[in-house]
Design a protein around this motif. Structure first.
Motif, PDB file in Angstrom:
ATOM      1  N   PHE A 163      30.366  89.857 -42.667  1.00 22.39           N
ATOM      2  CA  PHE A 163      29.170  89.069 -42.954  1.00 22.39           C
ATOM      3  C   PHE A 163      28.912  88.958 -44.454  1.00 22.39           C
ATOM      4  CE2 PHE A 163      27.726  90.355 -38.515  1.00 22.39           C
ATOM      5  CZ  PHE A 163      28.014  89.110 -37.985  1.00 22.39           C
ATOM      6  N   ARG A 164      29.170  90.029 -45.182  1.00 25.04           N
ATOM      7  CA  ARG A 164      28.971  89.987 -46.628  1.00 25.04           C
ATOM      8  C   ARG A 164      29.996  89.089 -47.321  1.00 25.04           C
ATOM      9  NH1 ARG A 164      24.206  90.451 -48.716  1.00 25.04           N
ATOM     10  NH2 ARG A 164      23.091  92.317 -48.052  1.00 25.04           N
ATOM     11  N   LYS A 165      31.176  89.015 -46.761  1.00 28.14           N
ATOM     12  CA  LYS A 165      32.238  88.190 -47.337  1.00 28.14           C
ATOM     13  C   LYS A 165      32.012  86.705 -47.064  1.00 28.14           C
ATOM     14  CE  LYS A 165      37.257  87.480 -47.023  1.00 28.14           C
ATOM     15  NZ  LYS A 165      38.508  87.892 -46.313  1.00 28.14           N
ATOM     16  N   ALA A 166      31.364  86.406 -45.959  1.00 25.72           N
ATOM     17  CA  ALA A 166      31.202  85.012 -45.519  1.00 25.72           C
ATOM     18  C   ALA A 166      30.237  84.238 -46.413  1.00 25.72           C
ATOM     19  CB  ALA A 166      30.716  84.976 -44.080  1.00 25.72           C
ATOM     20  N   GLU A 167      30.524  82.951 -46.574  1.00 23.06           N
ATOM     21  CA  GLU A 167      29.609  82.074 -47.302  1.00 23.06           C
ATOM     22  C   GLU A 167      28.428  81.663 -46.426  1.00 23.06           C
ATOM     23  OE1 GLU A 167      31.525  78.748 -49.084  1.00 23.06           O
ATOM     24  OE2 GLU A 167      33.036  79.963 -50.134  1.00 23.06           O
ATOM     25  N   ARG A 168      28.670  81.599 -45.125  1.00 18.83           N
ATOM     26  CA  ARG A 168      27.583  81.301 -44.201  1.00 18.83           C
ATOM     27  C   ARG A 168      27.833  81.995 -42.871  1.00 18.83           C
ATOM     28  NH1 ARG A 168      28.368  76.693 -40.644  1.00 18.83           N
ATOM     29  NH2 ARG A 168      30.439  75.783 -40.901  1.00 18.83           N
ATOM     30  N   ILE A 169      26.752  82.203 -42.140  1.00 20.98           N
ATOM     31  CA  ILE A 169      26.805  82.922 -40.867  1.00 20.98           C
ATOM     32  C   ILE A 169      26.185  82.057 -39.783  1.00 20.98           C
ATOM     33  CG2 ILE A 169      26.002  84.974 -39.608  1.00 20.98           C
ATOM     34  CD1 ILE A 169      25.794  86.358 -42.396  1.00 20.98           C
ATOM     35  N   GLU A 170      26.861  81.981 -38.633  1.00 21.33           N
ATOM     36  CA  GLU A 170      26.305  81.295 -37.475  1.00 21.33           C
ATOM     37  C   GLU A 170      26.080  82.313 -36.366  1.00 21.33           C
ATOM     38  OE1 GLU A 170      28.165  77.736 -36.181  1.00 21.33           O
ATOM     39  OE2 GLU A 170      27.896  76.754 -38.123  1.00 21.33           O
ATOM     40  N   ILE A 171      24.970  82.147 -35.633  1.00 19.38           N
ATOM     41  CA  ILE A 171      24.598  83.101 -34.588  1.00 19.38           C
ATOM     42  C   ILE A 171      24.424  82.344 -33.276  1.00 19.38           C
ATOM     43  CG2 ILE A 171      22.995  84.938 -33.939  1.00 19.38           C
ATOM     44  CD1 ILE A 171      22.072  84.924 -36.918  1.00 19.38           C
ATOM     45  N   TYR A 172      25.123  82.802 -32.220  1.00 18.28           N
ATOM     46  CA  TYR A 172      25.097  82.132 -30.925  1.00 18.28           C
ATOM     47  C   TYR A 172      24.508  83.041 -29.849  1.00 18.28           C
ATOM     48  CZ  TYR A 172      28.699  79.337 -33.314  1.00 18.28           C
ATOM     49  OH  TYR A 172      29.403  78.569 -34.221  1.00 18.28           O
ATOM     50  N   GLY A 173      23.690  82.455 -28.993  1.00 19.04           N
ATOM     51  CA  GLY A 173      23.150  83.157 -27.837  1.00 19.04           C
ATOM     52  C   GLY A 173      22.586  82.142 -26.858  1.00 19.04           C
ATOM     53  N   ILE A 174      22.708  82.437 -25.577  1.00 20.77           N
ATOM     54  CA  ILE A 174      22.219  81.549 -24.521  1.00 20.77           C
ATOM     55  C   ILE A 174      21.326  82.354 -23.588  1.00 20.77           C
ATOM     56  CG2 ILE A 174      22.928  80.284 -22.437  1.00 20.77           C
ATOM     57  CD1 ILE A 174      23.449  78.629 -24.845  1.00 20.77           C
ATOM     58  N   GLY A 175      20.308  81.708 -23.027  1.00 22.50           N
ATOM     59  CA  GLY A 175      19.445  82.384 -22.064  1.00 22.50           C
ATOM     60  C   GLY A 175      18.654  83.510 -22.701  1.00 22.50           C
ATOM     61  N   SER A 176      18.671  84.690 -22.070  1.00 23.75           N
ATOM     62  CA  SER A 176      17.922  85.825 -22.601  1.00 23.75           C
ATOM     63  C   SER A 176      18.482  86.296 -23.937  1.00 23.75           C
ATOM     64  CB  SER A 176      17.923  86.981 -21.590  1.00 23.75           C
ATOM     65  OG  SER A 176      19.237  87.387 -21.295  1.00 23.75           O
ATOM     66  N   SER A 177      19.742  86.019 -24.209  1.00 28.27           N
ATOM     67  CA  SER A 177      20.333  86.401 -25.492  1.00 28.27           C
ATOM     68  C   SER A 177      19.901  85.475 -26.627  1.00 28.27           C
ATOM     69  CB  SER A 177      21.864  86.398 -25.386  1.00 28.27           C
ATOM     70  OG  SER A 177      22.317  87.403 -24.507  1.00 28.27           O
ATOM     71  N   ALA A 178      19.337  84.330 -26.280  1.00 28.63           N
ATOM     72  CA  ALA A 178      18.910  83.376 -27.314  1.00 28.63           C
ATOM     73  C   ALA A 178      17.796  83.961 -28.171  1.00 28.63           C
ATOM     74  CB  ALA A 178      18.452  82.068 -26.672  1.00 28.63           C
ATOM     75  N   GLU A 274      18.165  87.760 -15.173  1.00 28.56           N
ATOM     76  CA  GLU A 274      17.330  88.041 -16.337  1.00 28.56           C
ATOM     77  C   GLU A 274      17.638  89.426 -16.887  1.00 28.56           C
ATOM     78  OE1 GLU A 274      15.498  85.935 -17.923  1.00 28.56           O
ATOM     79  OE2 GLU A 274      15.985  84.390 -16.477  1.00 28.56           O
ATOM     80  N   ALA A 275      18.025  89.483 -18.153  1.00 22.35           N
ATOM     81  CA  ALA A 275      18.319  90.765 -18.783  1.00 22.35           C
ATOM     82  C   ALA A 275      17.032  91.517 -19.062  1.00 22.35           C
ATOM     83  CB  ALA A 275      19.071  90.526 -20.092  1.00 22.35           C
ATOM     84  N   MET A 276      17.073  92.845 -18.915  1.00 25.07           N
ATOM     85  CA  MET A 276      15.915  93.665 -19.234  1.00 25.07           C
ATOM     86  C   MET A 276      16.313  94.746 -20.226  1.00 25.07           C
ATOM     87  SD  MET A 276      13.963  93.840 -15.530  1.00 25.07           S
ATOM     88  CE  MET A 276      12.508  94.660 -16.142  1.00 25.07           C
ATOM     89  N   THR A 277      16.947  95.813 -19.733  1.00 27.33           N
ATOM     90  CA  THR A 277      17.301  96.912 -20.633  1.00 27.33           C
ATOM     91  C   THR A 277      18.316  96.489 -21.688  1.00 27.33           C
ATOM     92  OG1 THR A 277      19.008  97.662 -19.072  1.00 27.33           O
ATOM     93  CG2 THR A 277      16.834  98.659 -18.889  1.00 27.33           C
ATOM     94  N   SER A 278      19.172  95.532 -21.371  1.00 20.57           N
ATOM     95  CA  SER A 278      20.197  95.116 -22.330  1.00 20.57           C
ATOM     96  C   SER A 278      19.584  94.520 -23.592  1.00 20.57           C
ATOM     97  CB  SER A 278      21.159  94.104 -21.690  1.00 20.57           C
ATOM     98  OG  SER A 278      20.472  92.924 -21.320  1.00 20.57           O
ATOM     99  N   ARG A 279      18.425  93.886 -23.462  1.00 19.34           N
ATOM    100  CA  ARG A 279      17.775  93.295 -24.636  1.00 19.34           C
ATOM    101  C   ARG A 279      17.414  94.360 -25.660  1.00 19.34           C
ATOM    102  NH1 ARG A 279      12.686  90.580 -22.398  1.00 19.34           N
ATOM    103  NH2 ARG A 279      12.760  92.522 -21.231  1.00 19.34           N
ATOM    104  N   LEU A 280      16.933  95.510 -25.176  1.00 17.65           N
ATOM    105  CA  LEU A 280      16.571  96.585 -26.096  1.00 17.65           C
ATOM    106  C   LEU A 280      17.805  97.111 -26.823  1.00 17.65           C
ATOM    107  CD1 LEU A 280      14.012  98.599 -23.947  1.00 17.65           C
ATOM    108  CD2 LEU A 280      13.537  97.079 -25.851  1.00 17.65           C
ATOM    109  N   ALA A 281      18.901  97.249 -26.098  1.00 18.05           N
ATOM    110  CA  ALA A 281      20.139  97.726 -26.718  1.00 18.05           C
ATOM    111  C   ALA A 281      20.635  96.724 -27.760  1.00 18.05           C
ATOM    112  CB  ALA A 281      21.201  97.952 -25.648  1.00 18.05           C
ATOM    113  N   GLN A 282      20.556  95.438 -27.431  1.00 18.96           N
ATOM    114  CA  GLN A 282      20.983  94.411 -28.386  1.00 18.96           C
ATOM    115  C   GLN A 282      20.100  94.419 -29.632  1.00 18.96           C
ATOM    116  OE1 GLN A 282      20.675  90.999 -25.846  1.00 18.96           O
ATOM    117  NE2 GLN A 282      22.708  91.278 -24.939  1.00 18.96           N
TER     118      GLN A 282
END
Length: 317
Positions: A163-178, A274-282
């Protein structure tokens, strides 16, 4: 696989789960009848079995013999256990009339799993409010402990460097990960990183195809099997971008396109929508990642945090 034994083999497990033991007219225990939803899946397998090729029959046999296990497995894990490809499994599922492997798992789970477990794995229908609060909090705390023990510090260090090396960062997530992706985007902006979040599947595909070696991608997916995020990550990888993925421990299609994997360890069922506990870990991994990124360029991060704090102060009374 003997076709005339299919309903008995699977039905025995399902009936046992329901606590019922059918009795034949003679008084001896009869073959346990399969539950409706499970038997419908297995009946289709029984009907189509002779028309399947060797690989399809091998996959079908595995599903019939291990329905409870299949409910908790990813398509990659089934592929590994059956010596087949993910495409072969999806093809069999479509032959059975399903849209994909996930729908087969849901059909099995609806009968094999108590309905309350679709809300949360540890709950019982008779739980009062106090018990619900205690169980949810205990589950969340356990998830954080398990994720901490699973998370690889070396992998985190590699992610920070990418991430530090990159000129730009893109972030992807769908549904509860969004929502987790959007939080990561906000946090990266606060420390001065050139980041953008993409949560629309069509825009993800377009944006990912336009990345290059100067781009780093962060993909967030609990299952690692969501078509949209897997496709976007694959396109970014093929375009030359560095890819970092936050996903739950275990095999999944997403991992094939990840340069760095940051694993959560959520005991959450794979078939719940629907994610529940996984959201906290993420979120915990995002917190750790942002802290490591900030410390890797401490002066710039502190300066940007102060600047953005001043800007945000205008939003407060």
């Amino acid at each position: 696989m003997k076709r005339n034994s299919t309903p008995k083999a699977a039905g025995g497990k399902a009936s046992a789960a329901a606590g019922k033991t059918p009795v034949a007219a003679s008084g001896a225990p009869a073959a346990e009848a399969p539950d409706a939803q499970v038997s419908s899946v297995l009946a289709r397998i029984q009907t189509l079995w002779s028309s399947l090729g060797p690989v399809g029959q091998r996959i079908a046999d595995f599903i019939v013999k291990n329905p409870r296990e299949v409910v908790h497995m990813s398509v990659s894990e089934v592929a590994e256990r059956t010596g087949s490809s993910e495409g072969s499994i999806v093809g069999l599922c479509k032959n059975l009339g399903a849209t994909g492997f996930q729908q087969i798992k849901i059909a099995l789970a609806q009968e094999l799993v108590r309905p309350v477990q679709f809300i949360h794995e540890d709950l019982d229908p008779q739980d009062n409010t106090t018990a619900v609060i205690r169980k949810i909090f205990q589950s969340n705390v356990q998830t954080l402990h398990d994720t901490e023990s699973t998370l690889d510090a070396k992998a985190m260090e590699r992610a920070v460097k990418l991430f530090r090396k990159a000129e730009r960062i893109e972030i992807y997530g769908i549904g509860s990960s969004a929502t987790i992706a959007e939080d990561a985007h906000y946090r990266m902006l606060r420390i001065g990183l050139n980041a953008k979040v993409v949560v629309d599947s069509h825009v993800q595909a377009i944006s990912a195809s336009l990345t290059d070696a100067r781009t780093a991608v962060l993909t967030i997916s609990h299952s690692g099997s969501t078509h949209e995020t897997v496709t976007a990550t694959r396109l970014a990888k093929e375009a030359g971008a560095a890819t970092v993925c936050i996903t739950n421990f275990g095999k999944s299609p997403l991992q094939a396109f990840a340069d760095v994997l940051l694993f959560t360890m959520a005991r959450e069922t794979n078939f719940r929508t629907e994610a529940m506990t996984s959201r906290l870990a993420q979120l915990a991994i995002i917190d750790a990642l942002i802290a490591c990124l900030a410390l890797s360029d401490y002066d710039t991060s502190v300066r940007t945090l102060r600047q953005t704090f001043d800007v945000l102060s205008l939003k407060r009374y």
